[in-house]
Scaffold this motif. Sequence first.
Motif, PDB file in Angstrom:
ATOM      1  N   VAL A 259       8.950 -14.778   1.446  1.00 34.51           N
ATOM      2  CA  VAL A 259       8.359 -13.404   1.424  1.00 34.51           C
ATOM      3  C   VAL A 259       7.787 -13.732  -0.183  1.00 34.51           C
ATOM      4  O   VAL A 259       8.176 -13.784  -0.719  1.00 34.51           O
ATOM      5  CB  VAL A 259       9.272 -12.037   1.832  1.00 34.51           C
ATOM      6  N   SER A 260       6.371 -12.864  -0.254  1.00 37.33           N
ATOM      7  CA  SER A 260       5.924 -12.780  -1.371  1.00 37.33           C
ATOM      8  C   SER A 260       5.432 -10.998  -1.794  1.00 37.33           C
ATOM      9  O   SER A 260       4.696 -11.208  -0.417  1.00 37.33           O
ATOM     10  CB  SER A 260       4.752 -13.684  -1.339  1.00 37.33           C
ATOM     11  N   ILE A 320       1.000 -12.891   7.130  1.00 36.98           N
ATOM     12  CA  ILE A 320       0.453 -11.918   7.446  1.00 36.98           C
ATOM     13  C   ILE A 320       0.002 -10.697   6.090  1.00 36.98           C
ATOM     14  O   ILE A 320       1.645 -11.032   5.321  1.00 36.98           O
ATOM     15  CB  ILE A 320       0.960 -10.859   8.443  1.00 36.98           C
ATOM     16  N   VAL A 321      -0.612 -10.534   5.594  1.00 36.82           N
ATOM     17  CA  VAL A 321      -0.267  -9.480   4.921  1.00 36.82           C
ATOM     18  C   VAL A 321      -0.743  -8.147   4.202  1.00 36.82           C
ATOM     19  O   VAL A 321      -2.092  -8.428   5.463  1.00 36.82           O
ATOM     20  CB  VAL A 321      -1.758 -10.439   3.521  1.00 36.82           C
ATOM     21  N   ILE A 322      -0.043  -7.250   3.983  1.00 35.69           N
ATOM     22  CA  ILE A 322      -0.441  -5.999   4.064  1.00 35.69           C
ATOM     23  C   ILE A 322      -0.263  -5.681   2.682  1.00 35.69           C
ATOM     24  O   ILE A 322       0.846  -5.568   2.106  1.00 35.69           O
ATOM     25  CB  ILE A 322       1.209  -5.813   5.054  1.00 35.69           C
ATOM     26  N   LEU A 334       1.727  -7.273   0.552  1.00 36.05           N
ATOM     27  CA  LEU A 334       4.213  -7.442   0.845  1.00 36.05           C
ATOM     28  C   LEU A 334       3.452  -8.134   1.434  1.00 36.05           C
ATOM     29  O   LEU A 334       2.345  -8.277   2.608  1.00 36.05           O
ATOM     30  CB  LEU A 334       4.913  -7.052   1.671  1.00 36.05           C
ATOM     31  N   LYS A 335       3.674  -9.938   1.206  1.00 33.61           N
ATOM     32  CA  LYS A 335       3.766 -10.701   2.725  1.00 33.61           C
ATOM     33  C   LYS A 335       4.186 -11.883   3.283  1.00 33.61           C
ATOM     34  O   LYS A 335       5.431 -11.846   2.631  1.00 33.61           O
ATOM     35  CB  LYS A 335       2.463 -12.289   1.161  1.00 33.61           C
ATOM     36  N   GLY A 354       4.344  -1.789   9.895  1.00 35.41           N
ATOM     37  CA  GLY A 354       5.065  -0.776   9.424  1.00 35.41           C
ATOM     38  C   GLY A 354       6.170  -0.251   8.429  1.00 35.41           C
ATOM     39  O   GLY A 354       5.954   0.456   7.340  1.00 35.41           O
ATOM     40  N   LEU A 355       6.777  -2.142   8.086  1.00 33.49           N
ATOM     41  CA  LEU A 355       7.562  -2.118   6.813  1.00 33.49           C
ATOM     42  C   LEU A 355       6.437  -1.934   5.815  1.00 33.49           C
ATOM     43  O   LEU A 355       7.089  -0.671   4.897  1.00 33.49           O
ATOM     44  CB  LEU A 355       8.310  -3.024   7.292  1.00 33.49           C
ATOM     45  N   GLY A 356       5.040  -2.095   6.062  1.00 31.49           N
ATOM     46  CA  GLY A 356       3.929  -2.021   4.427  1.00 31.49           C
ATOM     47  C   GLY A 356       3.652  -0.220   4.499  1.00 31.49           C
ATOM     48  O   GLY A 356       4.163   0.380   3.827  1.00 31.49           O
TER      49      GLY A 356
END
Length: 582
Positions: A259-260, A320-322, A334-335, A354-356
């Motif tokens: 997680v980044s 996946i990048v949000i 958020l990655k 959804g988390l993004g």
Amino acid sequence: MFSLFILLFERVGLIILIAYLLLNMPSFKQRLTNRKKWSTQALLILIFGLFAIISNFSGIEIQNGEVSSNILLAKLSEQASSVNTRTLTIGISGITGGPIVGIAVGAISGIVRFYQGGIDPQVYVFSSLFIGLAAGLYGQKFIKKESFPLPAKGALMGAGVEMIQMACILLFSSSFTDAWQLVRFIILPMTLINSFGVAVFLSIIHTAQRQELQARAIQTHDVLELANATLPYFRSGLDERSCKKAAEIIKKFMKVSAVSITDKEQILAHVGVGSDHHLPSHEISTDLSHDALHTGEIKEAHSHEEIGCDVPGCLLEAAIVIPLKTAKGIVGTLKLYFTDAEELTFVERQLAEGLGNIFSSQIELGEAEVQARLLQDAEIKSLQAQVNPHFFFNAINTISALIRVDSEKARKLLIQLSQFFRSNLQGARKNLIPLEKELEQVKSYQLLEQARFPDRYTVHLEIEEGLEKIAVPPFIVQILVENAFKHAFRSRKTDNHVWINVSKKEDDANIQVQDNGAGLSDGIVQQLGKEVVPSQKGTGSALENLNRRLVSLFGEKSCLTFDSNQEGTLVSCLIPMKKESD
């Protein structure tokens, strides 16, 4: 008849097996949630049309009331009939997709059966269309409710469409005698099998839906728990310390490889695989992140090359990048990374999206709270800075007059004035001070006023033991005492008393300032603390400002209360008991 039942059971088992596999495919289950769409109905026609073809070719040849062949049927002999699961397939298609799907699948099944030949093949074209229409009309009401019939009701429907099949055989066959012989031989096993097949199919659908609801409930619980766990960190803003804590929590809940979290320019946290080269404080290195920041859209990568990491040997294969957005625009990303590209599925994308949104809201909430605190602090500092200039000039004039007649007393008063304004400046820098400091401020004010009006006012202190260190807003008691001095006693020159009482009341400190003045009218009592009250001896805003400060710091529970009669006025408020350092 028993052997026919066993053979039909085998055919139904094949259809049910294929149906089970289909209903466990996420994409197909997703389609079933919106069966009104034309694309979904076209897909159902294609799938159940194939089922119908399989049902026809896997039929059992019947001749002279006996099973003559149970191998793959491409063509029937002229004096033979076919017993198959065609009715089951058409019935399920109609229940699932409605009349259009039912009729279309019935037409496909009827045409295939017609070209297979045998006795009176045209009968099965009519029966297929009637069955598709009847099952479709029955299923239509459930489509509107976005539900499916219960298995028991489905079993009755399965028996009903089989009765339509039997009726068509009897009505449209060229020989009623031959038709009756065929119906007597197949009606029981085909009705039972058809009812059983529809019930099992609907049971699989209901089971799949229950499992999905359970999975969603678990997922929702996890998301809420995750959101609750990360809330303190995202609310504090995007910095390395808070983002690292948040990234560790997200990785634990999401079970991803890494997680980044970044801002618009650099990596703030990277936890998991790749942390040896995706380092905090370094500039964003992946092309994928730059694209997400530039476009504001969610970006996916299913290979190392698509991620765009230029470090050889990086194990990250999917991501996946949000974008994280607030009212100000995009503030970071958020990655979520995966070492296996197959782990990045539709479910992960939906969950990440959804988390993004949740994390973006948390960041925006934190920004709003910071702005609110800054605004509140600015307002409080502004209120605290409103010292009555008349008091200052009056004190200076008093000290100036005393210098000639009592220089020592003048010196002491000058020290008190200095202490008073020093406390004023300290109060302007703090929202809370110890009660004992506030009482020193009251004492300084009292001495300065008594120098101007000797023996006019008497202040009585009663502080419950242990409350001297509690934190109170600066000037809270001094303003109430000053207000009593100025307004309570009017022109009365003696017997003017003010009582300051601080006592415990459950978890709060009850601060009371009472005078024995002339009291206030009911109209003025209703206005005090809520609006500016016109005054000839001041701005009329002191109590309103104090009340606003109390509400800003502690809430409505701490607002000022007034009780006044001809014997005097009591002003009180509740302050949570805590020390300044708490």
